[in-house]
Motif scaffolding. Structure first.
Motif, PDB file in Angstrom:
ATOM      1  N   SER A 173     -56.126  24.580 -66.832  1.00 37.86           N
ATOM      2  CA  SER A 173     -56.973  24.227 -65.698  1.00 37.86           C
ATOM      3  C   SER A 173     -57.535  25.405 -64.907  1.00 37.86           C
ATOM      4  O   SER A 173     -58.422  25.204 -64.086  1.00 37.86           O
ATOM      5  CB  SER A 173     -56.228  23.293 -64.759  1.00 37.86           C
ATOM      6  OG  SER A 173     -55.096  23.943 -64.236  1.00 37.86           O
ATOM      7  N   GLU A 174     -57.030  26.610 -65.108  1.00 33.30           N
ATOM      8  CA  GLU A 174     -57.512  27.754 -64.329  1.00 33.30           C
ATOM      9  C   GLU A 174     -57.516  29.013 -65.189  1.00 33.30           C
ATOM     10  O   GLU A 174     -56.548  29.306 -65.880  1.00 33.30           O
ATOM     11  CB  GLU A 174     -56.614  27.956 -63.103  1.00 33.30           C
ATOM     12  CG  GLU A 174     -57.057  29.072 -62.203  1.00 33.30           C
ATOM     13  CD  GLU A 174     -56.159  29.258 -60.989  1.00 33.30           C
ATOM     14  OE1 GLU A 174     -56.596  29.936 -60.056  1.00 33.30           O
ATOM     15  OE2 GLU A 174     -55.028  28.730 -60.980  1.00 33.30           O
ATOM     16  N   TRP A 175     -58.617  29.757 -65.119  1.00 35.00           N
ATOM     17  CA  TRP A 175     -58.747  31.035 -65.811  1.00 35.00           C
ATOM     18  C   TRP A 175     -58.200  32.114 -64.901  1.00 35.00           C
ATOM     19  O   TRP A 175     -58.684  32.305 -63.786  1.00 35.00           O
ATOM     20  CB  TRP A 175     -60.215  31.294 -66.134  1.00 35.00           C
ATOM     21  CG  TRP A 175     -60.464  32.583 -66.837  1.00 35.00           C
ATOM     22  CD1 TRP A 175     -60.891  33.753 -66.272  1.00 35.00           C
ATOM     23  CD2 TRP A 175     -60.319  32.849 -68.235  1.00 35.00           C
ATOM     24  NE1 TRP A 175     -61.019  34.723 -67.224  1.00 35.00           N
ATOM     25  CE2 TRP A 175     -60.672  34.196 -68.445  1.00 35.00           C
ATOM     26  CE3 TRP A 175     -59.921  32.092 -69.320  1.00 35.00           C
ATOM     27  CZ2 TRP A 175     -60.646  34.790 -69.697  1.00 35.00           C
ATOM     28  CZ3 TRP A 175     -59.900  32.687 -70.567  1.00 35.00           C
ATOM     29  CH2 TRP A 175     -60.254  34.008 -70.749  1.00 35.00           C
ATOM     30  N   SER A 190     -51.987  26.498 -67.090  1.00 29.34           N
ATOM     31  CA  SER A 190     -51.860  25.081 -66.770  1.00 29.34           C
ATOM     32  C   SER A 190     -51.276  24.937 -65.374  1.00 29.34           C
ATOM     33  O   SER A 190     -50.562  25.813 -64.890  1.00 29.34           O
ATOM     34  CB  SER A 190     -50.947  24.400 -67.792  1.00 29.34           C
ATOM     35  OG  SER A 190     -51.519  24.476 -69.073  1.00 29.34           O
ATOM     36  N   HIS A 191     -51.603  23.833 -64.717  1.00 26.26           N
ATOM     37  CA  HIS A 191     -51.106  23.562 -63.372  1.00 26.26           C
ATOM     38  C   HIS A 191     -50.145  22.379 -63.378  1.00 26.26           C
ATOM     39  O   HIS A 191     -50.353  21.403 -64.100  1.00 26.26           O
ATOM     40  CB  HIS A 191     -52.254  23.211 -62.423  1.00 26.26           C
ATOM     41  CG  HIS A 191     -53.056  24.375 -61.997  1.00 26.26           C
ATOM     42  ND1 HIS A 191     -54.167  24.235 -61.209  1.00 26.26           N
ATOM     43  CD2 HIS A 191     -52.930  25.701 -62.227  1.00 26.26           C
ATOM     44  CE1 HIS A 191     -54.681  25.419 -60.961  1.00 26.26           C
ATOM     45  NE2 HIS A 191     -53.958  26.327 -61.580  1.00 26.26           N
ATOM     46  N   ARG A 224     -51.183  22.034 -56.170  1.00 29.01           N
ATOM     47  CA  ARG A 224     -51.210  22.411 -57.580  1.00 29.01           C
ATOM     48  C   ARG A 224     -50.753  23.857 -57.698  1.00 29.01           C
ATOM     49  O   ARG A 224     -51.203  24.722 -56.950  1.00 29.01           O
ATOM     50  CB  ARG A 224     -52.621  22.287 -58.149  1.00 29.01           C
ATOM     51  CG  ARG A 224     -53.122  20.876 -58.144  1.00 29.01           C
ATOM     52  CD  ARG A 224     -54.513  20.792 -58.712  1.00 29.01           C
ATOM     53  NE  ARG A 224     -54.978  19.415 -58.663  1.00 29.01           N
ATOM     54  CZ  ARG A 224     -55.979  18.971 -59.378  1.00 29.01           C
ATOM     55  NH1 ARG A 224     -56.636  19.785 -60.186  1.00 29.01           N
ATOM     56  NH2 ARG A 224     -56.354  17.707 -59.289  1.00 29.01           N
ATOM     57  N   ILE A 237     -51.657  19.605 -65.743  1.00 27.38           N
ATOM     58  CA  ILE A 237     -53.065  19.682 -66.096  1.00 27.38           C
ATOM     59  C   ILE A 237     -53.207  20.925 -66.973  1.00 27.38           C
ATOM     60  O   ILE A 237     -53.060  22.057 -66.505  1.00 27.38           O
ATOM     61  CB  ILE A 237     -53.963  19.794 -64.854  1.00 27.38           C
ATOM     62  CG1 ILE A 237     -53.776  18.587 -63.953  1.00 27.38           C
ATOM     63  CG2 ILE A 237     -55.423  19.936 -65.273  1.00 27.38           C
ATOM     64  CD1 ILE A 237     -54.530  18.667 -62.656  1.00 27.38           C
ATOM     65  N   ARG A 238     -53.451  20.685 -68.242  1.00 27.06           N
ATOM     66  CA  ARG A 238     -53.480  21.782 -69.210  1.00 27.06           C
ATOM     67  C   ARG A 238     -54.741  22.629 -69.057  1.00 27.06           C
ATOM     68  O   ARG A 238     -55.831  22.108 -68.841  1.00 27.06           O
ATOM     69  CB  ARG A 238     -53.417  21.233 -70.627  1.00 27.06           C
ATOM     70  CG  ARG A 238     -52.164  20.436 -70.873  1.00 27.06           C
ATOM     71  CD  ARG A 238     -52.077  19.872 -72.281  1.00 27.06           C
ATOM     72  NE  ARG A 238     -53.245  19.038 -72.575  1.00 27.06           N
ATOM     73  CZ  ARG A 238     -53.848  18.996 -73.756  1.00 27.06           C
ATOM     74  NH1 ARG A 238     -53.425  19.725 -74.747  1.00 27.06           N
ATOM     75  NH2 ARG A 238     -54.882  18.218 -73.939  1.00 27.06           N
ATOM     76  N   GLU A 255     -48.147  26.644 -63.840  1.00 30.75           N
ATOM     77  CA  GLU A 255     -46.920  26.160 -64.490  1.00 30.75           C
ATOM     78  C   GLU A 255     -45.797  27.196 -64.479  1.00 30.75           C
ATOM     79  O   GLU A 255     -44.640  26.865 -64.274  1.00 30.75           O
ATOM     80  CB  GLU A 255     -47.253  25.758 -65.920  1.00 30.75           C
ATOM     81  CG  GLU A 255     -46.091  25.220 -66.706  1.00 30.75           C
ATOM     82  CD  GLU A 255     -46.494  24.816 -68.114  1.00 30.75           C
ATOM     83  OE1 GLU A 255     -45.777  23.986 -68.684  1.00 30.75           O
ATOM     84  OE2 GLU A 255     -47.509  25.315 -68.632  1.00 30.75           O
ATOM     85  N   TYR A 311     -56.217  31.146 -69.814  1.00 29.39           N
ATOM     86  CA  TYR A 311     -56.097  29.922 -69.018  1.00 29.39           C
ATOM     87  C   TYR A 311     -54.624  29.636 -68.731  1.00 29.39           C
ATOM     88  O   TYR A 311     -53.760  29.911 -69.557  1.00 29.39           O
ATOM     89  CB  TYR A 311     -56.682  28.716 -69.769  1.00 29.39           C
ATOM     90  CG  TYR A 311     -58.179  28.689 -69.743  1.00 29.39           C
ATOM     91  CD1 TYR A 311     -58.860  28.171 -68.648  1.00 29.39           C
ATOM     92  CD2 TYR A 311     -58.915  29.177 -70.816  1.00 29.39           C
ATOM     93  CE1 TYR A 311     -60.238  28.150 -68.616  1.00 29.39           C
ATOM     94  CE2 TYR A 311     -60.302  29.150 -70.793  1.00 29.39           C
ATOM     95  CZ  TYR A 311     -60.957  28.637 -69.690  1.00 29.39           C
ATOM     96  OH  TYR A 311     -62.319  28.614 -69.661  1.00 29.39           O
TER      97      TYR A 311
END
Length: 69
Positions: free
Chosen positions: A48-50, A57-58, A22, A45-46, A25, A55
């Motif tokens: 998904s990580e801070w 997306s991945h 992953r 994956i919208r 983006e 945030y």
């Protein structure tokens, strides 16, 4: 140690069925690795990580053992 060595090790030593990578983006350098290794782009994956203050997306990439050279 190169990336293909790690994937070989995962499939051959751990007998994994699937390896997933992953990447953020907009992190094009990281995304180039699974693309260069022939991984399949599966989707997004919208949120998904801070990271720092927002945030990201991945993009999800995968490789199955039967697809690996």
């Amino acid at each position: 140690m190169n990336n293909s060595y790690i994937i070989n090790y995962a499939f051959n030593n751990f007998k994994l069925h699937r390896v997933e990578i992953r990447c953020a983006e907009n992190n094009y350098k990281s995304r180039a690795i699974p693309e260069r290794l022939g991984f399949t782009k599966e989707g997004l994956i919208r949120g998904s990580e801070w990271i720092y203050d927002h945030y990201v997306s991945h993009i999800v990439y995968s490789m199955l053992a039967i697809e690996w050279k």
